[in-house]
Design a protein around this motif. Structure first.
Motif, PDB file in Angstrom:
ATOM      1  N   MET A 145       5.068  -0.262   9.831  1.00  0.00           N
ATOM      2  CA  MET A 145       6.532  -0.241   9.746  1.00  0.00           C
ATOM      3  C   MET A 145       7.068  -0.944   8.500  1.00  0.00           C
ATOM      4  O   MET A 145       8.073  -0.523   7.927  1.00  0.00           O
ATOM      5  CB  MET A 145       7.132  -0.906  10.998  1.00  0.00           C
ATOM      6  N   ASN A 146       6.406  -2.020   8.072  1.00  0.00           N
ATOM      7  CA  ASN A 146       6.932  -2.792   6.946  1.00  0.00           C
ATOM      8  C   ASN A 146       6.369  -2.342   5.599  1.00  0.00           C
ATOM      9  O   ASN A 146       6.738  -2.903   4.565  1.00  0.00           O
ATOM     10  CB  ASN A 146       6.649  -4.285   7.141  1.00  0.00           C
ATOM     11  N   THR A 147       5.454  -1.390   5.610  1.00  0.00           N
ATOM     12  CA  THR A 147       4.917  -0.882   4.343  1.00  0.00           C
ATOM     13  C   THR A 147       5.033   0.636   4.248  1.00  0.00           C
ATOM     14  O   THR A 147       5.568   1.161   3.271  1.00  0.00           O
ATOM     15  CB  THR A 147       3.443  -1.297   4.172  1.00  0.00           C
ATOM     16  N   VAL A 148       4.562   1.334   5.263  1.00  0.00           N
ATOM     17  CA  VAL A 148       4.598   2.800   5.222  1.00  0.00           C
ATOM     18  C   VAL A 148       6.036   3.304   5.168  1.00  0.00           C
ATOM     19  O   VAL A 148       6.382   4.171   4.344  1.00  0.00           O
ATOM     20  CB  VAL A 148       3.863   3.400   6.443  1.00  0.00           C
ATOM     21  N   ILE A 149       6.883   2.758   6.047  1.00  0.00           N
ATOM     22  CA  ILE A 149       8.284   3.213   6.083  1.00  0.00           C
ATOM     23  C   ILE A 149       9.007   2.907   4.771  1.00  0.00           C
ATOM     24  O   ILE A 149       9.672   3.791   4.205  1.00  0.00           O
ATOM     25  CB  ILE A 149       9.023   2.594   7.283  1.00  0.00           C
ATOM     26  N   PRO A 150       8.919   1.668   4.239  1.00  0.00           N
ATOM     27  CA  PRO A 150       9.579   1.416   2.947  1.00  0.00           C
ATOM     28  C   PRO A 150       9.047   2.303   1.815  1.00  0.00           C
ATOM     29  O   PRO A 150       9.829   2.764   0.975  1.00  0.00           O
ATOM     30  CB  PRO A 150       9.274  -0.065   2.675  1.00  0.00           C
ATOM     31  N   TRP A 315      -2.015  -7.967   2.083  1.00  0.00           N
ATOM     32  CA  TRP A 315      -2.065  -9.029   3.110  1.00  0.00           C
ATOM     33  C   TRP A 315      -2.282  -8.425   4.491  1.00  0.00           C
ATOM     34  O   TRP A 315      -3.119  -8.876   5.270  1.00  0.00           O
ATOM     35  CB  TRP A 315      -0.772  -9.825   3.051  1.00  0.00           C
ATOM     36  N   ALA A 316      -1.500  -7.400   4.811  1.00  0.00           N
ATOM     37  CA  ALA A 316      -1.590  -6.778   6.129  1.00  0.00           C
ATOM     38  C   ALA A 316      -2.935  -6.095   6.322  1.00  0.00           C
ATOM     39  O   ALA A 316      -3.516  -6.128   7.413  1.00  0.00           O
ATOM     40  CB  ALA A 316      -0.453  -5.772   6.307  1.00  0.00           C
ATOM     41  N   GLN A 317      -3.433  -5.472   5.273  1.00  0.00           N
ATOM     42  CA  GLN A 317      -4.711  -4.771   5.365  1.00  0.00           C
ATOM     43  C   GLN A 317      -5.834  -5.732   5.738  1.00  0.00           C
ATOM     44  O   GLN A 317      -6.673  -5.423   6.587  1.00  0.00           O
ATOM     45  CB  GLN A 317      -5.015  -4.109   4.026  1.00  0.00           C
ATOM     46  N   VAL A 318      -5.833  -6.911   5.128  1.00  0.00           N
ATOM     47  CA  VAL A 318      -6.862  -7.898   5.444  1.00  0.00           C
ATOM     48  C   VAL A 318      -6.742  -8.343   6.897  1.00  0.00           C
ATOM     49  O   VAL A 318      -7.745  -8.457   7.617  1.00  0.00           O
ATOM     50  CB  VAL A 318      -6.746  -9.112   4.501  1.00  0.00           C
TER      51      VAL A 318
END
Length: 591
Positions: A145-150, A315-318
């Protein structure tokens, strides 16, 4: 790796695909409204001013300048009103999806951890697992939500803006986009350092969690040995390392954002210079210049947003990878298929040539052969480290032997479903574990549907009833965290009551009276004697006075059975048990 991670993440998004499609539709509408925002200003400059340009839309023709200005201002307010309302709805939609995904992932991780063997948990730091459950699971929300959507929003906006800008002026559009290769080169150069910094940041945060968890659990020891200052120094060092790792990540992200801003400024200056000359030459209207520069500022905003989102993505990926790292660990205790009959197990137990080790080349049990008949009471004794607790831990499958097998009623325990197997076994283990629940809930932990009368009966047998009824709320009194409001002996009796209430056909009593005085020990053993009638019972005992009434005594030493017999048989021989027994009681006599 990225493809595998995306596929695993998608599995948690699929249940909410309808809401996700709604979020995408909201993105498209929001960007359409965003693209409309500069148009009222263009219309005012080009069409409301004296000698303005022809109106682009038929429904506006025929209006006076005052009416047109009012209509444009109303339209401007409506655009921003719709945009604001839709933004609120969009934020609610995306946050709702993200939090549901976090909850699902967290539930799967917690459930998976509960089903991994004690061998796995013995290798792990509790603080690290807590960090993965409490913090790393949030990364799936950031990753979607915080990466794909933006990013999707930025792409949609760029496509719409590019379409409009090309129609206004292809040359200026080309100049505006000419800086994009420099941005992509910057992204590729900083990719590896940002990813490495994000990984180190997660690891250092985990170290802090582990240190705090360990020290809080050992607070009594720390205070007893006056190690507060030393442990504080260790914590501060770990905290500094964690913050330094986070700072390195922020610095790399800021460097990338700075480069993006610099490149964007160069592109803006180039476009404004060319566009201003076109206005002076009469090739571009002032309103079109304002519209184009508005879009130009908006053009670099989504590009900068993508750059900001990129750092968050790393960051999220890790974090998500750290969660899936645990979920990918195969259960080392495969689930069986068989279940026990409704009446329960008969209770015959056999260790058939069993060998087990926690670490390679360091055997804990060696070729154990032991048969316990149904209803028999067997005591297991031996020095510390002989393998007594490990031996009985193989029965409920806390571990599986590397060699040999353990059977109940002739069936290998590995063939049973774990839940069915463990419901046949009542356990009093060391150390006694008490939950911050009421006395009633603690005793009924294995049988939450038990009636109060059954709970009271179990408490009476365990000689804990009098203590419970003396408290302010009786059986509804809440026990302190980890049983802090109880003595060691009281916690022990509470866990005995829990095992009594389970009413299982097999009992494991790991030093059931190790933490009580001689008088209480006698009372508990009286209750246990009544409880063990007709049940297969395994008693691990250091206090050899508790094993007199056992049907058989098994003596372990260095992971092997060295003696076996009744109390009378072993005492009549020059056995290791007899020597141990006389030594223990001679020491007690000296005291």
């Amino acid at each position: 790796m990225i493809i595998v991670l995306a596929r695993k993440t998608l599995r948690y998004l699929l249940p909410y695909r309808f809401l996700f499609l709604v979020a995408i539709a909201q993105v498209i509408l929001l960007n359409a409204l965003e693209l409309l925002k500069p148009w009222p200003l263009k219309l005012i400059i080009d069409n409301v001013q004296v000698g303005g340009q022809p109106l682009p839309w038929e429904f506006l023709k025929g209006l006076s300048r005052e009416q047109l200005l009012l209509a444009i201002c109303i339209g401007l307010v409506l655009i921003y009103l719709l945009w604001g309302g839709l933004s609120l709805l969009h934020n609610y939609t995306t946050i709702s999806i993200g939090q549901r995904m976090v909850n699902d992932l967290r539930g799967d991780l917690y459930s998976h951890l509960q089903r991994l063997s004690l061998a796995f948990h013995n290798r792990q730091q509790v603080g690290d697992l807590l960090y993965r459950i409490a913090t790393d699971t949030y990364a799936i929300q950031s990753l979607t939500m915080n990466t794909v959507i933006p990013i999707l929003s930025a792409v949609v906006f760029l496509v719409g803006m590019f379409t409009i800008m090309v129609q206004l002026d292809p040359l200026l559009t080309f100049l505006a986009l000419s800086v994009c290769p420099a941005l992509f080169i910057t992204l590729s150069l900083l990719n590896r350092p940002i990813n490495k910094a994000a990984t180190q940041s997660h690891q250092q945060e985990s170290v802090v969690y582990s240190l705090v968890q360990r020290n809080i659990s050992a607070m009594r020891i720390i205070q007893a040995f006056t190690k507060e200052d030393e442990e504080h120094s260790k914590f501060m060092a770990a905290s500094r390392e964690s913050l330094a790792a986070r700072l390195r990540l922020y610095n790399l992200q800021s460097l990338y954002s700075g480069v993006v801003s610099l490149v964007s400024a160069v592109g803006t200056a180039l476009v404004v210079w060319v566009a201003a000359n076109q206005v002076l030459a009469g090739e571009l209207t002032v309103g079109e210049l304002v519209l184009f520069t508005s879009y130009l500022a908006s053009l670099y905003d989504p590009i900068n947003s993508i750059s900001q989102t990129y750092g968050m993505t790393q960051w999220a990926q890790v974090g998500v990878m750290r969660v899936f790292e645990i979920l990918d660990i195969e259960r080392d205790l495969p689930e069986g298929t068989k279940t026990f009959p409704t009446v329960g197990a008969k209770g015959e137990i056999v260790w058939d040539n069993v060998s087990f080790d926690y670490l390679p080349d360091q055997p804990t049990l060696k070729q154990i052969n032991l048969r316990v008949r149904a209803g028999q009471k067997v005591a297991i004794v031996g020095p510390t480290g002989a393998g007594k607790s490990t031996l009985v831990s193989l029965l409920p499958r806390f571990y599986d032997p590397q060699v040999g097998r353990v059977t109940i009623d002739g069936v290998d325990v590995r063939e049973f479903q774990l839940k069915s197997l463990r419901r046949q076994i009542g356990m009093v283990l060391q150390p006694p574990i008490v939950f911050p629940l009421s006395f009633r809930e603690n005793i009924a932990y294995g049988r939450p549907d038990a009636a109060l009368s059954e709970v009271v009966t179990a408490a009476r047998l365990a000689r804990i009833h009098d203590l419970i009824v003396s408290t302010s709320q009786g059986y509804d009194t809440v026990v302190g965290e980890r049983g802090a409001t109880l003595s060691e002996g009281e916690r022990q009796r509470l866990t005995i009551a829990r095992a009594i209430l389970l009413d299982a056909p097999i009992l494991i009593l790991d030093e059931p009276t190790s933490s009580v005085d001689a008088e209480t020990e006698a009372l508990i053993m009286e209750g246990l004697d009544r409880l063990t009638v007709g049940r297969t019972t395994l008693i691990i005992a250091h206090r050899l006075s508790t094993v007199r009434q056992a049907d058989s005594i098994v003596v372990l030493r260095a992971g092997q059975i060295v003696e076996q017999g009744t109390f009378a048989e072993l005492m009549s021989q020059r056995s290791a048990f007899a020597a141990l027994y006389r030594t223990q009681f001679s020491l007690q006599g000296e005291k």
